[in-house]
Design an enzyme around this catalytic site. Structure first.
Site, PDB file in Angstrom:
ATOM      1  N   CYS A 144      -4.471  -0.725   3.362  1.00 52.27           N
ATOM      2  CA  CYS A 144      -3.297  -0.784   4.237  1.00 52.27           C
ATOM      3  C   CYS A 144      -3.461  -1.909   5.260  1.00 52.27           C
ATOM      4  O   CYS A 144      -4.470  -2.615   5.275  1.00 52.27           O
ATOM      5  CB  CYS A 144      -3.136   0.557   4.948  1.00 52.27           C
ATOM      6  SG  CYS A 144      -4.361   0.799   6.251  1.00 52.27           S
ATOM      7  N   GLU A 148     -11.747   2.874   4.157  1.00 51.15           N
ATOM      8  CA  GLU A 148     -12.441   1.602   4.335  1.00 51.15           C
ATOM      9  C   GLU A 148     -13.100   1.527   5.709  1.00 51.15           C
ATOM     10  O   GLU A 148     -14.221   1.037   5.850  1.00 51.15           O
ATOM     11  CB  GLU A 148     -11.444   0.439   4.176  1.00 51.15           C
ATOM     12  CG  GLU A 148     -10.803   0.356   2.794  1.00 51.15           C
ATOM     13  CD  GLU A 148      -9.493   1.135   2.695  1.00 51.15           C
ATOM     14  OE1 GLU A 148      -9.369   2.209   3.337  1.00 51.15           O
ATOM     15  OE2 GLU A 148      -8.587   0.681   1.983  1.00 51.15           O
ATOM     16  N   ASN A 154     -11.521   8.652   3.553  1.00 51.74           N
ATOM     17  CA  ASN A 154     -10.499   8.943   4.545  1.00 51.74           C
ATOM     18  C   ASN A 154     -10.800  10.320   5.154  1.00 51.74           C
ATOM     19  O   ASN A 154     -10.917  11.309   4.437  1.00 51.74           O
ATOM     20  CB  ASN A 154      -9.118   8.927   3.870  1.00 51.74           C
ATOM     21  CG  ASN A 154      -7.997   9.070   4.871  1.00 51.74           C
ATOM     22  OD1 ASN A 154      -7.934  10.047   5.608  1.00 51.74           O
ATOM     23  ND2 ASN A 154      -7.110   8.092   4.902  1.00 51.74           N
ATOM     24  N   HIS A 161      -9.577   5.851   8.202  1.00 51.46           N
ATOM     25  CA  HIS A 161      -9.244   5.505   6.819  1.00 51.46           C
ATOM     26  C   HIS A 161     -10.541   5.313   6.032  1.00 51.46           C
ATOM     27  O   HIS A 161     -11.608   5.096   6.621  1.00 51.46           O
ATOM     28  CB  HIS A 161      -8.414   4.216   6.788  1.00 51.46           C
ATOM     29  CG  HIS A 161      -6.984   4.431   7.186  1.00 51.46           C
ATOM     30  ND1 HIS A 161      -5.971   3.558   6.860  1.00 51.46           N
ATOM     31  CD2 HIS A 161      -6.389   5.443   7.876  1.00 51.46           C
ATOM     32  CE1 HIS A 161      -4.823   4.016   7.335  1.00 51.46           C
ATOM     33  NE2 HIS A 161      -5.039   5.146   7.954  1.00 51.46           N
ATOM     34  N   CYS A 219      -6.720  -1.486   7.482  1.00 52.95           N
ATOM     35  CA  CYS A 219      -7.976  -1.822   6.810  1.00 52.95           C
ATOM     36  C   CYS A 219      -8.006  -3.303   6.429  1.00 52.95           C
ATOM     37  O   CYS A 219      -9.062  -3.937   6.473  1.00 52.95           O
ATOM     38  CB  CYS A 219      -8.164  -0.925   5.592  1.00 52.95           C
ATOM     39  SG  CYS A 219      -8.232   0.832   6.069  1.00 52.95           S
ATOM     40  N   ASP A 269      -0.334   9.270   6.721  1.00 50.12           N
ATOM     41  CA  ASP A 269      -1.436   8.346   6.455  1.00 50.12           C
ATOM     42  C   ASP A 269      -0.966   6.913   6.296  1.00 50.12           C
ATOM     43  O   ASP A 269      -1.639   5.984   6.717  1.00 50.12           O
ATOM     44  CB  ASP A 269      -2.194   8.782   5.188  1.00 50.12           C
ATOM     45  CG  ASP A 269      -3.573   8.154   5.136  1.00 50.12           C
ATOM     46  OD1 ASP A 269      -4.381   8.486   6.019  1.00 50.12           O
ATOM     47  OD2 ASP A 269      -3.826   7.322   4.265  1.00 50.12           O
TER      48      ASP A 269
HETATM   49 ZN   LIG Z   1      -6.303   1.878   5.576  1.00 55.44          ZN
END
Ligand SMILES: [Zn+2]
Length: 158
Positions: A83, A58, A45, A56, A86, A146
């Site tokens: 999340c 990923e 991140n 992020h 992602c 975030d």
């Molecule tokens: Zn994410």
């Protein structure tokens, strides 16, 4: 939960990235993309470091892996449950397997992933949980930013 032989390296890479991010003052979430034990890309991140709200862990790992015509046979590793952003990328690119460090600090979108046929494996790693917990406690505003909690709309008295 089914861990494969190669998962140790994939997850260790993600955790290493999370620690790098913590050292940079960033949100400590790391990720990696592997295929048959070979690393295709890793990332962390970087929303704080780069001032980029979509950076992020990923997404950073996928960016660093570069363009691919197929994600068949790849596994995405992340220290934290992915999340919605992602998860969208995982579904869009057809990644079929995701290995997650922990889901205690953030539940992620496991239901959505599984409904789209993605195998989700949770390691339940106390090191990843502690790293994230420590960050969220010391930086509540950054953490809410975030995970998309609208701080202008949340009541500060609560
Ligand atoms: Zn994410």
């Amino acid at each position: 939960m089914t861990l494969h032989e190669h998962d140790r390296a994939g997850y260790a890479t993600a955790l290493g990235q999370a620690r790098l991010g913590a050292g940079e003052g960033g949100v400590p979430i790391g990720s990696s993309l592997f295929e048959n034990g070979v690393m295709l890309g890793a990332g962390r991140n970087r929303r704080v470091q780069n001032g980029d709200p979509t950076a992020h862990g990923e997404i950073d790992a996928l960016r660093n892996a570069g363009r691919r015509t197929s994600y068949a046979g790849t596994t995405l590793y992340s220290t934290l449950a992915p999340c919605a952003l992602c998860t969208g990328a995982i579904i869009l690119f057809g990644i079929r397997r995701v290995v997650v460090g922990e889901e205690k600090n953030f539940p992620g979108e496991f239901e959505l992933l599984r409904s789209r046929g993605v195998e989700v494996v949770v390691i339940d790693d106390p090191k990843a949980t502690a790293l994230m917990e420590d960050f969220a406690t010391r930086n509540p505003e950054l953490w809410n930013e975030d995970i998309g909690v609208d701080q202008a709309q949340s009541d500060p008295r609560q």
